[in-house]
Design a protein around this motif. Sequence first.
Motif, PDB file in Angstrom:
ATOM      1  N   THR A 243       0.837  -1.203   0.000  1.00  0.00           N
ATOM      2  CA  THR A 243       0.000   0.000   0.000  1.00  0.00           C
ATOM      3  C   THR A 243       0.870   1.250   0.000  1.00  0.00           C
ATOM      4  O   THR A 243       1.847   1.344   0.754  1.00  0.00           O
ATOM      5  CB  THR A 243      -0.914   0.016   1.232  1.00  0.00           C
ATOM      6  OG1 THR A 243      -1.747  -1.146   1.208  1.00  0.00           O
ATOM      7  CG2 THR A 243      -1.789   1.257   1.234  1.00  0.00           C
ATOM      8  N   ALA A 244       0.502   2.205  -0.852  1.00  0.00           N
ATOM      9  CA  ALA A 244       1.152   3.522  -0.871  1.00  0.00           C
ATOM     10  C   ALA A 244       0.174   4.516  -0.259  1.00  0.00           C
ATOM     11  O   ALA A 244      -0.692   5.066  -0.936  1.00  0.00           O
ATOM     12  CB  ALA A 244       1.515   3.921  -2.297  1.00  0.00           C
ATOM     13  N   GLY A 245       0.276   4.711   1.048  1.00  0.00           N
ATOM     14  CA  GLY A 245      -0.643   5.598   1.742  1.00  0.00           C
ATOM     15  C   GLY A 245      -0.520   7.033   1.281  1.00  0.00           C
ATOM     16  O   GLY A 245       0.524   7.458   0.773  1.00  0.00           O
ATOM     17  N   PRO A 246      -1.590   7.820   1.431  1.00  0.00           N
ATOM     18  CA  PRO A 246      -1.559   9.222   0.979  1.00  0.00           C
ATOM     19  C   PRO A 246      -0.411  10.021   1.586  1.00  0.00           C
ATOM     20  O   PRO A 246       0.135  10.917   0.936  1.00  0.00           O
ATOM     21  CB  PRO A 246      -2.920   9.757   1.435  1.00  0.00           C
ATOM     22  CG  PRO A 246      -3.797   8.565   1.566  1.00  0.00           C
ATOM     23  CD  PRO A 246      -2.899   7.443   1.995  1.00  0.00           C
TER      24      PRO A 246
ATOM     25  N   VAL B  40      -9.905  15.811  -9.316  1.00  0.00           N
ATOM     26  CA  VAL B  40      -9.805  14.357  -9.205  1.00  0.00           C
ATOM     27  C   VAL B  40      -9.299  13.990  -7.815  1.00  0.00           C
ATOM     28  O   VAL B  40      -8.452  14.695  -7.242  1.00  0.00           O
ATOM     29  CB  VAL B  40      -8.873  13.772 -10.299  1.00  0.00           C
ATOM     30  CG1 VAL B  40      -7.461  14.305 -10.164  1.00  0.00           C
ATOM     31  CG2 VAL B  40      -8.888  12.256 -10.250  1.00  0.00           C
ATOM     32  N   VAL B  41      -9.857  12.903  -7.257  1.00  0.00           N
ATOM     33  CA  VAL B  41      -9.417  12.375  -5.965  1.00  0.00           C
ATOM     34  C   VAL B  41      -8.874  10.977  -6.175  1.00  0.00           C
ATOM     35  O   VAL B  41      -9.539  10.120  -6.788  1.00  0.00           O
ATOM     36  CB  VAL B  41     -10.575  12.349  -4.948  1.00  0.00           C
ATOM     37  CG1 VAL B  41     -10.101  11.698  -3.643  1.00  0.00           C
ATOM     38  CG2 VAL B  41     -11.086  13.751  -4.687  1.00  0.00           C
ATOM     39  N   ILE B  42      -7.672  10.727  -5.673  1.00  0.00           N
ATOM     40  CA  ILE B  42      -7.000   9.428  -5.825  1.00  0.00           C
ATOM     41  C   ILE B  42      -6.829   8.817  -4.445  1.00  0.00           C
ATOM     42  O   ILE B  42      -6.330   9.469  -3.524  1.00  0.00           O
ATOM     43  CB  ILE B  42      -5.623   9.613  -6.498  1.00  0.00           C
ATOM     44  CG1 ILE B  42      -5.779  10.321  -7.840  1.00  0.00           C
ATOM     45  CG2 ILE B  42      -4.916   8.272  -6.662  1.00  0.00           C
ATOM     46  CD1 ILE B  42      -4.459  10.816  -8.416  1.00  0.00           C
ATOM     47  N   SER B  43      -7.233   7.557  -4.297  1.00  0.00           N
ATOM     48  CA  SER B  43      -7.120   6.907  -2.989  1.00  0.00           C
ATOM     49  C   SER B  43      -6.837   5.418  -3.164  1.00  0.00           C
ATOM     50  O   SER B  43      -6.928   4.867  -4.270  1.00  0.00           O
ATOM     51  CB  SER B  43      -8.418   7.096  -2.197  1.00  0.00           C
ATOM     52  OG  SER B  43      -9.522   6.516  -2.870  1.00  0.00           O
ATOM     53  N   ASN B  44      -6.482   4.777  -2.038  1.00  0.00           N
ATOM     54  CA  ASN B  44      -6.275   3.314  -1.983  1.00  0.00           C
ATOM     55  C   ASN B  44      -5.328   2.824  -3.075  1.00  0.00           C
ATOM     56  O   ASN B  44      -5.621   1.877  -3.814  1.00  0.00           O
ATOM     57  CB  ASN B  44      -7.611   2.591  -2.117  1.00  0.00           C
ATOM     58  CG  ASN B  44      -8.598   2.999  -1.019  1.00  0.00           C
ATOM     59  OD1 ASN B  44      -9.622   3.588  -1.308  1.00  0.00           O
ATOM     60  ND2 ASN B  44      -8.301   2.670   0.224  1.00  0.00           N
ATOM     61  N   VAL B  45      -4.178   3.461  -3.174  1.00  0.00           N
ATOM     62  CA  VAL B  45      -3.185   3.073  -4.167  1.00  0.00           C
ATOM     63  C   VAL B  45      -2.386   1.883  -3.632  1.00  0.00           C
ATOM     64  O   VAL B  45      -1.791   1.956  -2.543  1.00  0.00           O
ATOM     65  CB  VAL B  45      -2.248   4.246  -4.501  1.00  0.00           C
ATOM     66  CG1 VAL B  45      -1.159   3.812  -5.479  1.00  0.00           C
ATOM     67  CG2 VAL B  45      -3.053   5.414  -5.058  1.00  0.00           C
ATOM     68  N   MET B  46      -2.383   0.803  -4.389  1.00  0.00           N
ATOM     69  CA  MET B  46      -1.695  -0.413  -3.970  1.00  0.00           C
ATOM     70  C   MET B  46      -1.122  -1.123  -5.186  1.00  0.00           C
ATOM     71  O   MET B  46      -1.582  -0.925  -6.317  1.00  0.00           O
ATOM     72  CB  MET B  46      -2.663  -1.386  -3.259  1.00  0.00           C
ATOM     73  CG  MET B  46      -3.513  -0.790  -2.180  1.00  0.00           C
ATOM     74  SD  MET B  46      -4.702  -2.001  -1.534  1.00  0.00           S
ATOM     75  CE  MET B  46      -5.776  -0.938  -0.578  1.00  0.00           C
ATOM     76  N   THR B  47      -0.162  -2.001  -4.945  1.00  0.00           N
ATOM     77  CA  THR B  47       0.278  -2.959  -5.949  1.00  0.00           C
ATOM     78  C   THR B  47       0.052  -4.361  -5.384  1.00  0.00           C
ATOM     79  O   THR B  47       0.102  -4.571  -4.185  1.00  0.00           O
ATOM     80  CB  THR B  47       1.767  -2.775  -6.319  1.00  0.00           C
ATOM     81  OG1 THR B  47       2.567  -2.966  -5.146  1.00  0.00           O
ATOM     82  CG2 THR B  47       2.016  -1.416  -6.921  1.00  0.00           C
ATOM     83  N   HIS B  48      -0.186  -5.302  -6.289  1.00  0.00           N
ATOM     84  CA  HIS B  48      -0.395  -6.691  -5.835  1.00  0.00           C
ATOM     85  C   HIS B  48      -0.025  -7.654  -6.956  1.00  0.00           C
ATOM     86  O   HIS B  48       0.153  -7.257  -8.095  1.00  0.00           O
ATOM     87  CB  HIS B  48      -1.832  -6.904  -5.390  1.00  0.00           C
ATOM     88  CG  HIS B  48      -2.832  -6.834  -6.491  1.00  0.00           C
ATOM     89  ND1 HIS B  48      -3.307  -7.939  -7.138  1.00  0.00           N
ATOM     90  CD2 HIS B  48      -3.461  -5.763  -7.072  1.00  0.00           C
ATOM     91  CE1 HIS B  48      -4.193  -7.574  -8.074  1.00  0.00           C
ATOM     92  NE2 HIS B  48      -4.292  -6.266  -8.050  1.00  0.00           N
TER      93      HIS B  48
END
Length: 410
Positions: A287-290, A402-410
Motif C-alpha cells: 500500500t502507498a498511503g496518501p 480528481v481524488v485518488i485513494s487506496n493506491v496499492m500494488t499486488h
Amino acid sequence: MLPTSQIRGRAYRWLTAMLTARGRITLFVALVAFFFLGLYTIRPALWRLSHVLPDNYRNIAAQAAAAGDFGTAEKIARRRLETAFYDFDAHYILADTLARQNKPAEAALVIKDVMTRLPGARSKRALGAGYDEARTLCLLAGYLWDAGLFFEAGEMGRAALDATTPRMAAQLAAKMTADNPNPRARLAAARIALKNRDKTLFDRQLSPLEQGNDDAAAQAVLLRAAWQEHRDASTTAAEVVLRNATQRFPGQPALKLALAGLLDRTGQTTESQTLIDEIGTTTGTRTAGPGLFQLPPTAVLMPGSDGILLRNNSVASVQFNTGVFRNTSLLAAMRGSAALGLFPIVIVKSGETELTRLYIDDPQPRIYDIAFWPDGAPKLLDLRFQFINDAYDPYSKEDRNVVISNVMTH
C-alpha cells in the motif's frame, strides 16, 4: 550613337508599319505567342512558389496522400513541425499518414503529443493552430483501439463521447462496441455500454466473461455491480454480487475494495474499513498511503484514508518498495468532478514511462485494477499520477478535480 531625333523617328516609323494590315497580323501573332509562353511558364513557377509557402503544406500533404504516397505526406508534416511547434493541424496530418501506413500506435503517440503541447500553446496564445478537443479525443481513442490497446482506448473513448457531437459519438461507439473475442475489448465495450445505458450491449459483452475464473471474469463482476448500483439503483443487488465475488475470487483485492466502497456509501463504515485493512495486510499487497506522496502546493490531503485531491494540472508522485513478491498490478480508486462537459484525464506513469490514461467520469470512486507489469513491477517503484485537463466554469462554478485513494500494488 544615334541622335535622339533619329531614334524617335525610327520608333515612329515602326509603329506606323505595325498599324498596317500586315503589321497588325504580326503584332497579334506576337501577343498570342507571349500569352501561351506565359501560360507555359507561370504554372510551374506558381507550383514552385507554393512549395516554399509554409501555410500550403496541408495541400501538398493532401496531394501526396491522395496519390497514395503517405511516406511523403509524413515527411511534409514532420518538416512543418520542426518549425511550427504548436501547429496542431500538422499533428493531425502526421497522425493520419502514420495510421494509413498501418502504424496506429505511432499515430496515437502523435495525438498524445497534441495534448502535451496544448498547455504551452495556451500560455503563448497560439490556439489559432487548429486544436480541436473533440477531434483529438476521437482520434486518440480510435488509434488506440486499432493498435489493440483496448483498455486505454475505452478510457479515451468515454472522454470522446462526452466531448464530441452525437454523430461522431455514434460512429466511435459503433467502432468500439462491435463484437470482438478479446476479453479486454469486451470489457472496454462494456464500459462504453455502461456509459450509454445500453443494457443489451452491456449484457452481450459481459456474458461470455462472467462464466470464467480469470482476471477478466473479476473485472466483469466489477462492471456488473456498477450497473446494478448506478443504473438499476439497487445497492442491495450490487452488494450481493460483490460479496459472492469476494468468495469466488479470494485473490482479487479489487473486489474487496469495491465492496468496501459500496459499504461506505451505504453507511456500513465499520465493515468497510475492516475490508480495507484486510486488503492492506494481504500477502503480496503493498500500500502507498496518501502520506507517502509528494504533492504539488495546490493538492489537498483528504482526512483519514480518503486520498489526495488534485485541483489543477499537476503531478502526485510516490516512491515505495513493492516487496519481495512479484507484483504485477496497480490497484487504485479514483473519483472525479466534471466541468464544461468533461471529467478529469489522469496519466499514470512509472517514472517517465507512461503506462496508461484514465478518464475519471464518475463522482463515486471507480476501482482500477490494471496489470501493468506481467514480469513483475520494479522493486523501487516511482509511481506518478498526472492530472492534465483541469478546467473551471465561472458561470456554473463547476470545477474539474480528481481524488485518488487506496493506491496499492499486488
